[in-house]
Design a protein around this motif. Structure first.
Motif, PDB file in Angstrom:
ATOM      1  N   ASN A  65       0.828  -1.202   0.000  1.00  0.00           N
ATOM      2  CA  ASN A  65       0.000   0.000   0.000  1.00  0.00           C
ATOM      3  C   ASN A  65       0.868   1.260   0.000  1.00  0.00           C
ATOM      4  N   ASN A  66       1.903   1.271   0.832  1.00  0.00           N
ATOM      5  CA  ASN A  66       2.813   2.414   0.851  1.00  0.00           C
ATOM      6  C   ASN A  66       3.493   2.575  -0.505  1.00  0.00           C
ATOM      7  N   TYR A  67       3.889   1.468  -1.089  1.00  0.00           N
ATOM      8  CA  TYR A  67       4.566   1.504  -2.381  1.00  0.00           C
ATOM      9  C   TYR A  67       3.676   2.136  -3.444  1.00  0.00           C
ATOM     10  N   ASP A  68       2.412   1.752  -3.481  1.00  0.00           N
ATOM     11  CA  ASP A  68       1.498   2.291  -4.490  1.00  0.00           C
ATOM     12  C   ASP A  68       1.318   3.796  -4.338  1.00  0.00           C
ATOM     13  N   TRP A  69       1.175   4.266  -3.102  1.00  0.00           N
ATOM     14  CA  TRP A  69       0.994   5.704  -2.877  1.00  0.00           C
ATOM     15  C   TRP A  69       2.249   6.472  -3.269  1.00  0.00           C
ATOM     16  N   ILE A  70       3.403   5.951  -2.889  1.00  0.00           N
ATOM     17  CA  ILE A  70       4.651   6.646  -3.201  1.00  0.00           C
ATOM     18  C   ILE A  70       4.937   6.580  -4.698  1.00  0.00           C
ATOM     19  N   LYS A  71       4.559   5.474  -5.345  1.00  0.00           N
ATOM     20  CA  LYS A  71       4.724   5.403  -6.797  1.00  0.00           C
ATOM     21  C   LYS A  71       3.867   6.458  -7.489  1.00  0.00           C
ATOM     22  N   ALA A  72       2.627   6.615  -7.002  1.00  0.00           N
ATOM     23  CA  ALA A  72       1.762   7.656  -7.575  1.00  0.00           C
ATOM     24  C   ALA A  72       2.377   9.038  -7.373  1.00  0.00           C
ATOM     25  N   LEU A  73       2.909   9.285  -6.179  1.00  0.00           N
ATOM     26  CA  LEU A  73       3.570  10.567  -5.905  1.00  0.00           C
ATOM     27  C   LEU A  73       4.763  10.765  -6.823  1.00  0.00           C
ATOM     28  N   TRP A 126      13.209  12.759  -6.530  1.00  0.00           N
ATOM     29  CA  TRP A 126      14.427  12.145  -6.016  1.00  0.00           C
ATOM     30  C   TRP A 126      14.208  11.447  -4.679  1.00  0.00           C
ATOM     31  N   ILE A 127      13.240  11.890  -3.901  1.00  0.00           N
ATOM     32  CA  ILE A 127      12.929  11.216  -2.638  1.00  0.00           C
ATOM     33  C   ILE A 127      12.155   9.922  -2.897  1.00  0.00           C
ATOM     34  N   ALA A 128      11.134  10.005  -3.736  1.00  0.00           N
ATOM     35  CA  ALA A 128      10.270   8.852  -3.974  1.00  0.00           C
ATOM     36  C   ALA A 128      10.968   7.775  -4.817  1.00  0.00           C
ATOM     37  N   GLY A 129      11.748   8.189  -5.814  1.00  0.00           N
ATOM     38  CA  GLY A 129      12.376   7.226  -6.706  1.00  0.00           C
ATOM     39  C   GLY A 129      13.282   6.225  -6.002  1.00  0.00           C
ATOM     40  N   PRO A 130      14.272   6.672  -5.222  1.00  0.00           N
ATOM     41  CA  PRO A 130      15.126   5.715  -4.512  1.00  0.00           C
ATOM     42  C   PRO A 130      14.348   4.829  -3.532  1.00  0.00           C
ATOM     43  N   TYR A 131      13.290   5.373  -2.926  1.00  0.00           N
ATOM     44  CA  TYR A 131      12.485   4.528  -2.038  1.00  0.00           C
ATOM     45  C   TYR A 131      11.841   3.386  -2.818  1.00  0.00           C
ATOM     46  N   LEU A 132      11.300   3.689  -3.989  1.00  0.00           N
ATOM     47  CA  LEU A 132      10.682   2.651  -4.805  1.00  0.00           C
ATOM     48  C   LEU A 132      11.712   1.601  -5.217  1.00  0.00           C
ATOM     49  N   ALA A 133      12.890   2.057  -5.593  1.00  0.00           N
ATOM     50  CA  ALA A 133      13.943   1.121  -5.993  1.00  0.00           C
ATOM     51  C   ALA A 133      14.355   0.241  -4.822  1.00  0.00           C
ATOM     52  N   TRP A 134      14.448   0.822  -3.644  1.00  0.00           N
ATOM     53  CA  TRP A 134      14.811   0.052  -2.454  1.00  0.00           C
ATOM     54  C   TRP A 134      13.716  -0.944  -2.090  1.00  0.00           C
ATOM     55  N   SER A 135      12.462  -0.533  -2.186  1.00  0.00           N
ATOM     56  CA  SER A 135      11.350  -1.407  -1.815  1.00  0.00           C
ATOM     57  C   SER A 135      11.235  -2.601  -2.753  1.00  0.00           C
ATOM     58  N   ALA A 136      11.469  -2.381  -4.049  1.00  0.00           N
ATOM     59  CA  ALA A 136      11.313  -3.442  -5.045  1.00  0.00           C
ATOM     60  C   ALA A 136      12.632  -4.147  -5.381  1.00  0.00           C
ATOM     61  N   HIS A 137      13.731  -3.753  -4.716  1.00  0.00           N
ATOM     62  CA  HIS A 137      15.045  -4.385  -4.938  1.00  0.00           C
ATOM     63  C   HIS A 137      15.476  -4.268  -6.402  1.00  0.00           C
ATOM     64  N   TRP A 138      15.447  -3.054  -6.904  1.00  0.00           N
ATOM     65  CA  TRP A 138      15.793  -2.817  -8.305  1.00  0.00           C
ATOM     66  C   TRP A 138      17.217  -2.337  -8.502  1.00  0.00           C
ATOM     67  N   TRP A 139      17.959  -2.118  -7.431  1.00  0.00           N
ATOM     68  CA  TRP A 139      19.251  -1.450  -7.556  1.00  0.00           C
ATOM     69  C   TRP A 139      20.195  -2.157  -8.521  1.00  0.00           C
ATOM     70  N   THR A 140      20.102  -3.461  -8.621  1.00  0.00           N
ATOM     71  CA  THR A 140      21.032  -4.210  -9.469  1.00  0.00           C
ATOM     72  C   THR A 140      20.474  -4.475 -10.876  1.00  0.00           C
ATOM     73  N   ALA A 141      19.242  -4.057 -11.129  1.00  0.00           N
ATOM     74  CA  ALA A 141      18.640  -4.289 -12.444  1.00  0.00           C
ATOM     75  C   ALA A 141      19.261  -3.343 -13.477  1.00  0.00           C
ATOM     76  N   GLY A 142      19.579  -3.890 -14.642  1.00  0.00           N
ATOM     77  CA  GLY A 142      20.216  -3.075 -15.673  1.00  0.00           C
ATOM     78  C   GLY A 142      19.348  -1.931 -16.143  1.00  0.00           C
ATOM     79  N   TRP A 143      18.046  -2.187 -16.314  1.00  0.00           N
ATOM     80  CA  TRP A 143      17.163  -1.123 -16.794  1.00  0.00           C
ATOM     81  C   TRP A 143      17.078   0.001 -15.781  1.00  0.00           C
ATOM     82  N   PHE A 144      17.101  -0.341 -14.465  1.00  0.00           N
ATOM     83  CA  PHE A 144      17.025   0.706 -13.449  1.00  0.00           C
ATOM     84  C   PHE A 144      18.306   1.522 -13.413  1.00  0.00           C
ATOM     85  N   GLN A 145      19.442   0.870 -13.514  1.00  0.00           N
ATOM     86  CA  GLN A 145      20.712   1.591 -13.501  1.00  0.00           C
ATOM     87  C   GLN A 145      20.810   2.553 -14.677  1.00  0.00           C
TER      88      GLN A 145
END
Length: 203
Positions: A65-73, A126-145
């Motif tokens: 639920n938090n992820y969805d709200w922050i993604k919308a933001l 910049w605040i919401a983006g890194p949180y989303l990446a951290w929540s979904a474990h995207w840091w190592t994904a090539g498309w995210f980098q």
């Protein structure tokens, strides 16, 4: 009275018989549930006493639920950031004579747009983006980098636009019309690339 484990539209296994009116009267209702299930009355009592600990499922649902709200933001912030980053005002300002009414008006518009809309939107992104990446474990994904590198570059362009606003405010020498037109394309190209990366995730 059925516990809250049973909801409308759910299938159950029941023991009972049909009465004379054709209504099924259940003597027992059976269902399977996992070891984390607890009646609502017990859950409420534990919460009131401060002894409740959320189950892993509840924790995941809360995070979702938090992820969805922050993604919308994040999406809204990026849209506003991109809209304010289109420097067509610079093209108009570059054509206006120094000290003219048009030039002075555009100075006010550029300053207010940057301070009240574009800067806050960039900060939220910049605040919401890194949180989303951290929540979904995207840091190592090539498309995210790749997207992260694009956003870094776009932030640098943002700084360039902010400097141009100051240059216009101080009536410093202006860039060529072609420079401003070329700069106007950068946010558009970055936005298209970012959307493709996020939606398609090609690598």
């Amino acid at each position: 009275m059925l516990p809250d484990l049973f909801g409308d539209g759910q299938g159950v296994v029941a023991e009972g018989a049909l009465d004379a009116s054709g209504i099924f009267r259940a003597d027992a209702v059976l269902a399977k549930h996992d070891e984390n299930y607890m009646p609502r009355e017990v859950t409420d009592a534990l919460k009131n006493q401060g002894h409740w600990r959320a189950t892993p499922l509840e924790t995941r649902v809360t995070n979702l639920n938090n992820y969805d709200w922050i993604k919308a933001l994040h999406v809204v912030a990026v849209m506003i950031w991109m809209a304010g980053m289109l420097p067509w005002l610079f093209v108009l300002h570059g054509d206006a004579a120094f000290g003219s009414c048009t030039s002075e008006f555009l100075k006010v518009v550029e300053r207010r747009l940057l301070r009240a809309i574009v800067n806050p939107a960039m900060i939220l992104a910049w605040i919401a983006g890194p949180y989303l990446a951290w929540s979904a474990h995207w840091w190592t994904a090539g498309w995210f980098q790749t997207k992260f590198a694009l956003v870094l570059a776009l932030s640098g362009v943002h700084g360039l636009y902010a400097r141009w606003v100051k240059d216009f405010a101080a009536d410093r020498p202006r860039k060529s019309r072609g420079t401003y037109l070329g700069a106007a394309l950068i946010p558009t190209v970055v936005m298209i690339a970012a959307v493709v990366l996020v939606v398609v995730k090609p690598f």
